[in-house]
Design an enzyme around this catalytic site. Structure first.
Site, short mmCIF file in Angstrom:
data_model
loop_
_atom_site.label_atom_id
_atom_site.label_comp_id
_atom_site.label_asym_id
_atom_site.label_seq_id
_atom_site.Cartn_x
_atom_site.Cartn_y
_atom_site.Cartn_z
N GLY A 177 34.75 -5.02 -21.01
CA GLY A 177 34.41 -5.54 -22.34
C GLY A 177 34.97 -6.95 -22.50
N GLY A 217 34.56 -1.43 -19.61
CA GLY A 217 33.29 -1.33 -20.33
C GLY A 217 32.08 -1.15 -19.43
N GLU A 272 43.20 -0.48 -17.66
CA GLU A 272 43.63 -0.80 -19.04
C GLU A 272 45.13 -0.67 -19.31
OE1 GLU A 272 39.30 0.12 -19.11
OE2 GLU A 272 41.05 1.09 -18.21
N ASP A 321 39.47 3.70 -21.93
CA ASP A 321 38.61 4.18 -23.02
C ASP A 321 37.16 4.35 -22.56
OD1 ASP A 321 38.18 1.41 -22.82
OD2 ASP A 321 37.89 1.15 -24.97
#
Length: 385
Positions: free
Chosen positions: A97, A145, A168, A176
């Site tokens: 992301g 992402g 992450e 996530d």
């Protein structure tokens, strides 16, 4: 004077016409090669192309907001039989992301920190619940992402260039985009290991770990895509047969053992512990070069992130994808309010000094009460899917 003005009229009209055409071209973003995401229909296939090669196709909010409604439209279209997603540039499928944009929004206190995660997790859910066969060509770097817009789909095609990671915890976040769903469902405790340490899987390892469903030579992908597009009103089985035929022909690294094979017994026994402190204790007791290397890695990660991640994965193991994404949205908002995410991004992506100063700095200082709070429902602000 009037004559000269009249002479200028056709030129003006031509100029206006040119402006109208340019405006029209600007609007037809789908096929504009400078657009961040290309959305095209070819044959029976809807094709999504992530088109930010300079940023390794990192997903930003405008890309997410274009892809989501298009998937929903194609899902309803009787003439669309499958969806293909790929990246441009040859280096990455999607490296994650747009973390920098989120960091800036978080510092400025704008709503983007809510909107981004909300939109991204809805997109992850759309991929996971897609009624049409969804084929992700994960050629090159596939992280964060990028994993979220591929791993939840029916088919994931890795190549010798694929580099997978969920890194992450190194930037004060947690794995996530539905990591709480797919990681604990990988064999043994490999998902816990990948999520906590950020270990990178390369090439055929991505298939062996269960992240990819197929493995095809990178240079064969254009031919595979062409064959997928040419299929006449295919069923999911027909698509699987075509992918299998390419997969069976690929011999690259066939003889190579899975890089984690020799460590799987240790990974399964050590990472089955119910607390981070216990995992660290088991690694110290083990004392092997492998165990010491993992200790060294975990020592660099945000202690808060490690605790959130372990609980996220343990709870996610028995949740639906939707429940996981709701839980992860709560965690994302807790991270946006905390210290470590901004410090991690500074150290890893901005200043690149690779020495973040985590707060708290030790696992023992991250209280159960703090962790509990991060998982609490947000009432009206909870993620709606």
């Amino acid at each position: 004077m009037a004559g000269r003005a009249l002479q200028a009229l056709p030129r003006l009209r031509a100029l206006n016409r040119l402006q109208v055409i340019l405006q029209h071209l600007k609007m037809s973003k789908q096929t504009d090669s400078t657009a961040e995401v290309l959305l095209e229909k070819k044959g029976g296939a809807g094709i999504i192309t992530l088109n930010r090669p300079k940023t390794l196709n990192a997903l930003n909010i405008s890309m997410i907001q274009q892809i989501y409604p298009q998937i929903k439209t194609w899902e309803q279209d009787p003439e669309t039989f499958l969806i293909i997603i790929k990246g441009t540039g040859g280096k990455a499928f999607c490296a994650g992301g747009d973390i920098r944009a989120i960091t800036e929004a978080g510092k400025a206190g704008t709503k983007m920190t809510q909107d981004f995660f909300r939109s991204e997790y809805r997109l992850n859910n759309a991929v996971g619940t897609c009624k049409k066969p969804y084929v992700a060509l994960i050629d090159g770097i596939t992280m964060g992402g990028g994993v979220g817009v591929s791993v939840h789909g029916h088919f994931r095609v890795a190549t010798e260039k694929t580099l997978f990671a969920m890194p992450e915890t190194a930037i004060g976040l947690f794995p996530d985009v539905g990591g709480g769903y797919f990681l604990p469902r990988l064999s043994g405790k490999i998902g816990y290991y990948l999520g906590l340490t950020g270990y990178r899987l390369k090439g055929r390892d991505v298939l062996r770990a269960g992240i990819a469903t197929h493995f095809v030579e990178s240079e064969k992908l254009p031919a595979l895509e062409k064959d997928l597009i040419a299929l006449k009103s295919p069923s999911k089985e027909k698509i699987a047969d075509l992918l299998n035929s390419y997969h069976m022909k690929c011999t690259i690294d066939q003889e190579k053992k899975f890089s984690l094979d020799e460590h799987m017994e240790k990974i399964n026994s050590i990472f089955s512990a119910s607390s981070m402190e216990e995992i660290v204790k088991r690694l110290k007791q083990d004392g092997s070069p492998f165990a010491l290397k993992q200790l060294e890695t975990l020592n660099k990660m945000s202690p808060t992130s490690l605790k959130l991640t372990l609980r996220q994965l343990r709870e996610g193991a028995s949740m639906s994808l939707q429940e996981v994404l709701r839980m992860e949205y709560r965690l994302s908002q807790a991270c946006m309010k905390g210290h470590d995410f901004y410090e991690g991004v500074r150290a890893v992506l901005i200043d690149k000094d690779q020495s973040p100063k985590w707060k708290p700095a030790a696992l023992e200082e991250v209280s159960d009460e703090f962790v509990d709070n991060c998982f609490k429902p947000l009432g009206n602000d909870d993620l709606k899917l």
